[in-house]
Design a protein around this motif. Sequence first.
Motif, PDB file in Angstrom:
ATOM      1  N   LEU A  35      -5.453  -6.003   5.887  1.00 63.58           N
ATOM      2  CA  LEU A  35      -6.280  -5.136   5.056  1.00 63.58           C
ATOM      3  C   LEU A  35      -5.388  -4.336   4.116  1.00 63.58           C
ATOM      4  O   LEU A  35      -4.778  -3.342   4.524  1.00 63.58           O
ATOM      5  N   PRO A  36      -5.305  -4.724   2.851  1.00 64.37           N
ATOM      6  CA  PRO A  36      -4.454  -3.989   1.910  1.00 64.37           C
ATOM      7  C   PRO A  36      -5.112  -2.696   1.433  1.00 64.37           C
ATOM      8  O   PRO A  36      -6.301  -2.460   1.666  1.00 64.37           O
ATOM      9  N   GLY A  37      -4.315  -1.873   0.803  1.00 61.41           N
ATOM     10  CA  GLY A  37      -4.857  -0.713   0.101  1.00 61.41           C
ATOM     11  C   GLY A  37      -5.026   0.547   0.912  1.00 61.41           C
ATOM     12  O   GLY A  37      -5.833   1.397   0.548  1.00 61.41           O
ATOM     13  N   MET A  38      -4.284   0.704   1.995  1.00 63.70           N
ATOM     14  CA  MET A  38      -4.394   1.932   2.768  1.00 63.70           C
ATOM     15  C   MET A  38      -3.378   2.955   2.267  1.00 63.70           C
ATOM     16  O   MET A  38      -2.244   2.618   1.963  1.00 63.70           O
ATOM     17  N   ARG A  39      -3.805   4.184   2.164  1.00 58.04           N
ATOM     18  CA  ARG A  39      -2.906   5.280   1.806  1.00 58.04           C
ATOM     19  C   ARG A  39      -2.649   6.095   3.065  1.00 58.04           C
ATOM     20  O   ARG A  39      -3.582   6.519   3.733  1.00 58.04           O
ATOM     21  N   SER A  40      -1.373   6.313   3.381  1.00 60.01           N
ATOM     22  CA  SER A  40      -1.001   7.062   4.583  1.00 60.01           C
ATOM     23  C   SER A  40      -0.309   8.358   4.226  1.00 60.01           C
ATOM     24  O   SER A  40       0.503   8.406   3.300  1.00 60.01           O
ATOM     25  N   GLU A  49       5.136  12.835   4.250  1.00 61.17           N
ATOM     26  CA  GLU A  49       5.357  11.694   3.357  1.00 61.17           C
ATOM     27  C   GLU A  49       4.021  11.077   2.973  1.00 61.17           C
ATOM     28  O   GLU A  49       3.019  11.266   3.663  1.00 61.17           O
ATOM     29  N   ARG A  50       4.033  10.327   1.881  1.00 56.23           N
ATOM     30  CA  ARG A  50       2.859   9.587   1.414  1.00 56.23           C
ATOM     31  C   ARG A  50       3.309   8.175   1.116  1.00 56.23           C
ATOM     32  O   ARG A  50       4.362   7.969   0.515  1.00 56.23           O
ATOM     33  N   ALA A  51       2.516   7.190   1.540  1.00 52.68           N
ATOM     34  CA  ALA A  51       2.881   5.794   1.284  1.00 52.68           C
ATOM     35  C   ALA A  51       1.630   4.941   1.163  1.00 52.68           C
ATOM     36  O   ALA A  51       0.603   5.239   1.777  1.00 52.68           O
ATOM     37  N   GLU A  52       1.735   3.909   0.369  1.00 53.03           N
ATOM     38  CA  GLU A  52       0.721   2.856   0.337  1.00 53.03           C
ATOM     39  C   GLU A  52       1.144   1.842   1.390  1.00 53.03           C
ATOM     40  O   GLU A  52       2.303   1.428   1.423  1.00 53.03           O
ATOM     41  N   GLU A  53       0.219   1.468   2.253  1.00 55.32           N
ATOM     42  CA  GLU A  53       0.542   0.535   3.321  1.00 55.32           C
ATOM     43  C   GLU A  53      -0.528  -0.538   3.436  1.00 55.32           C
ATOM     44  O   GLU A  53      -1.550  -0.494   2.756  1.00 55.32           O
ATOM     45  N   VAL A  54      -0.272  -1.496   4.313  1.00 57.28           N
ATOM     46  CA  VAL A  54      -1.204  -2.571   4.616  1.00 57.28           C
ATOM     47  C   VAL A  54      -1.463  -2.523   6.115  1.00 57.28           C
ATOM     48  O   VAL A  54      -0.539  -2.370   6.914  1.00 57.28           O
TER      49      VAL A  54
END
Length: 104
Positions: A35-40, A49-54
């Motif tokens: 599932l792409p497009g998760m913001r953590s 921290e902030r990251a775009e994750e899958v």
Amino acid sequence: MSESFIYMTCADAGEAETIGRMLVETRLAACVNILPGMRSLYWWRGKVERAEEVVLIAKTRTDLVDELTGAVKAAHGYEVPCVVALPITGGNQDFLEWIGNETK
């Protein structure tokens, strides 16, 4: 026999595909959803921290969770990868049997 969902995160789709394929090909998981497009947002080394994750969600037998976790940790780029097992307590019995039949 009991089954589990394994919730994982990866840095990008390429890593998620590599890890997911490895889990299915080695029969540590019957299926992996990517599932792409998760913001953590998370704490790491004293700061937020902030990251775009899958997200990866694997379906496996509960008795394979430790082996699956070890395989993910060995293949993963994160120092401390998220690998969390959630027990499956019910659902479509045919599907749950399929998980057992398709894992080693």
